[in-house]
Design a protein around this motif. Structure first.
Motif, short mmCIF file in Angstrom:
data_model
loop_
_atom_site.label_atom_id
_atom_site.label_comp_id
_atom_site.label_asym_id
_atom_site.label_seq_id
_atom_site.Cartn_x
_atom_site.Cartn_y
_atom_site.Cartn_z
N PRO A 129 -3.71 -7.13 -0.71
CA PRO A 129 -4.08 -6.34 -1.88
C PRO A 129 -4.63 -7.18 -3.01
CG PRO A 129 -1.70 -6.48 -1.67
CD PRO A 129 -2.27 -7.09 -0.43
N ALA A 185 -9.48 2.73 -0.70
CA ALA A 185 -8.52 2.11 -1.61
C ALA A 185 -9.23 1.60 -2.84
CB ALA A 185 -7.78 0.97 -0.90
N ASN A 227 0.90 4.02 -2.97
CA ASN A 227 0.58 5.41 -2.60
C ASN A 227 1.72 6.36 -2.97
OD1 ASN A 227 -2.02 5.16 -1.60
ND2 ASN A 227 -1.34 4.64 0.46
N ARG A 243 0.83 -1.21 0.00
CA ARG A 243 0.00 0.00 0.00
C ARG A 243 0.86 1.26 0.00
NH1 ARG A 243 -5.22 1.30 1.10
NH2 ARG A 243 -5.63 3.31 2.07
N ARG A 267 -7.84 -5.37 -4.17
CA ARG A 267 -8.45 -4.46 -3.19
C ARG A 267 -8.92 -3.19 -3.90
NH1 ARG A 267 -5.83 -2.97 2.67
NH2 ARG A 267 -7.52 -1.68 3.43
#
Length: 377
Positions: A105, A306, A40, A36, A88
């Motif tokens: 994910p 997300a 990001n 993540r 995800r």
């Protein structure tokens, strides 16, 4: 009775994006939290893959990045088995996992994704279950199913298998500790087939071809807890995986229920202790429904935002060697919060997060609950 499924919201990734997601999570030292942070920071999984070797080398070692060929081969194995991957933020991703910070994910899925959007309850317990425990499990599983809940469990012998079997007609989800092509135990393969054939689902975060090890079962237990609004322990010894599941469920903010048992039966000792420590006593399905129905009526768990591939956070600050050294000096074997590192060093959050990411990818960092980190010596 059928409780409503959550609205199917999200962004469907292209096959190229899904392949990049699979490559990233299959790369060495990339776990859900690291995944993540990488996406990001770099904007896409593809961009993160390009940055991985340099980030890891700055942390102190080289890592193996999953190749496009390896990820494509795993996708082909999934398709041959009748499975697929869901990421995800996509509409088919399990609704209750969306609020879990370290949720996988990418999940391998076989069966009907609709049951992953419905309110669900986990039922777990002893592998060497008593006849009384099996009977109680079937009573709870049938009752929860008739009330509209999907029953989630870990496909183990004993209580797990009884919970799945009793919920076949109303919906059940089985969670693998290994790859979907590595069922365990083998004796439950017919049950797994029935789950898929009768509208349920099988899920795993592990790669195809992965044979489950002892250390993989707590990871599976985390998914069992995260997929549900609450978790019921029917029978469990004082040292059992079911108590790990209960602890994880509590950490995730899920309700924990336990069926009381005889003090003379060691299989009841764990459940009895849970009740003593604050778990909700459950003697019949109504005890569970009374607590879960208000949660189910509110709909899905809060979405963590997300959806698809997040936007970049902004321009990346590169740490100087002095800043990197100061950050490493603050770390040791005792877990500390990243916010404490930022406050102690006075270094910007972006730089601290990047150095933490470098150390993580190099295998020099351990992440703990609550966002705490420690250095592996």
């Amino acid at each position: 009775m059928s409780l409503p499924a959550a609205p199917r919201r999200g962004v469907v990734l292209t096959e190229a994006m899904r392949l990049s997601w699979l490559r990233l999570i299959r790369s060495e030292n990339v776990g859900p939290v690291t995944f993540r942070e990488l996406v990001n920071r770099f904007g896409t999984a593809a961009a993160a893959l390009e940055a991985l070797p340099d980030l890891a080398s700055r942390g102190g070692r080289r890592i193996v990045v999953c190749s496009e060929a390896a990820a494509s081969e795993e996708m082909a194995r999934a398709q041959k088995l009748g499975a697929r991957f869901v990421c995800r933020g996509e509409p088919d991703y399990p609704v209750h996992l969306r609020s879990v910070a370290d949720a996988p994910p990418v999940l391998a899925l076989m069966g009907d994704a609709v049951c992953l959007q419905r309110p669900s309850v986990a039922i777990v317990g002893a592998r060497n279950a008593s006849l009384s425990g099996i009977k109680l499990t079937r009573m709870f599983s049938t009752g929860m199913g008739k009330a509209g809940y999907v029953v989630v469990s870990g496909l183990a012998r004993g209580i797990d298998a009884a919970a799945h079997d009793a919920a076949l007609a109303t919906g059940t989800v089985g969670v693998f500790a290994g790859g979907l092509d590595r069922p365990y135990p083998l004796e439950n393969r017919p049950l797994m087939r029935k789950i898929v054939d009768e509208g349920g689902a099988l899920v795993s975060e592990m790669p195809f071809g992965w044979t489950p090890r002892a250390i993989d079962f707590p990871r599976r237990n985390r998914l069992v807890a995260g997929l549900s609004l609450g978790l019921l322990v029917v029978e469990a010894a004082l040292r059992s995986g079911s108590l790990i599941s209960a602890r994880l469920a509590g950490e995730l903010g899920r309700l924990v229920f336990a069926v009381p048992g005889s003090p003379l039966d060691p299989r009841a000792a764990g459940a009895n202790r849970l009740i003593r420590e604050g778990a909700i006593l459950a003697c019949e399905p109504a005890d569970v429904l009374e607590a879960l129905d208000p949660l189910a009526a509110r709909g899905q768990q809060p979405d963590d935002g997300a959806l698809g591939e997040p936007d970049m956070e902004g321009p990346m600050e590169e740490p100087s060697e002095g800043e990197r050294a100061r950050i490493v000096e603050t770390l040791g074997p005792t877990p500390v919060a990243i916010d404490e590192i930022i406050a102690h060093t006075g270094i910007s959050p972006g730089v601290v997060q990047l150095v933490i990411l470098e150390l993580d990818l190099a295998g020099r960092l351990e992440r703990h609950a609550g966002g705490m980190v420690s250095l592996l010596l």
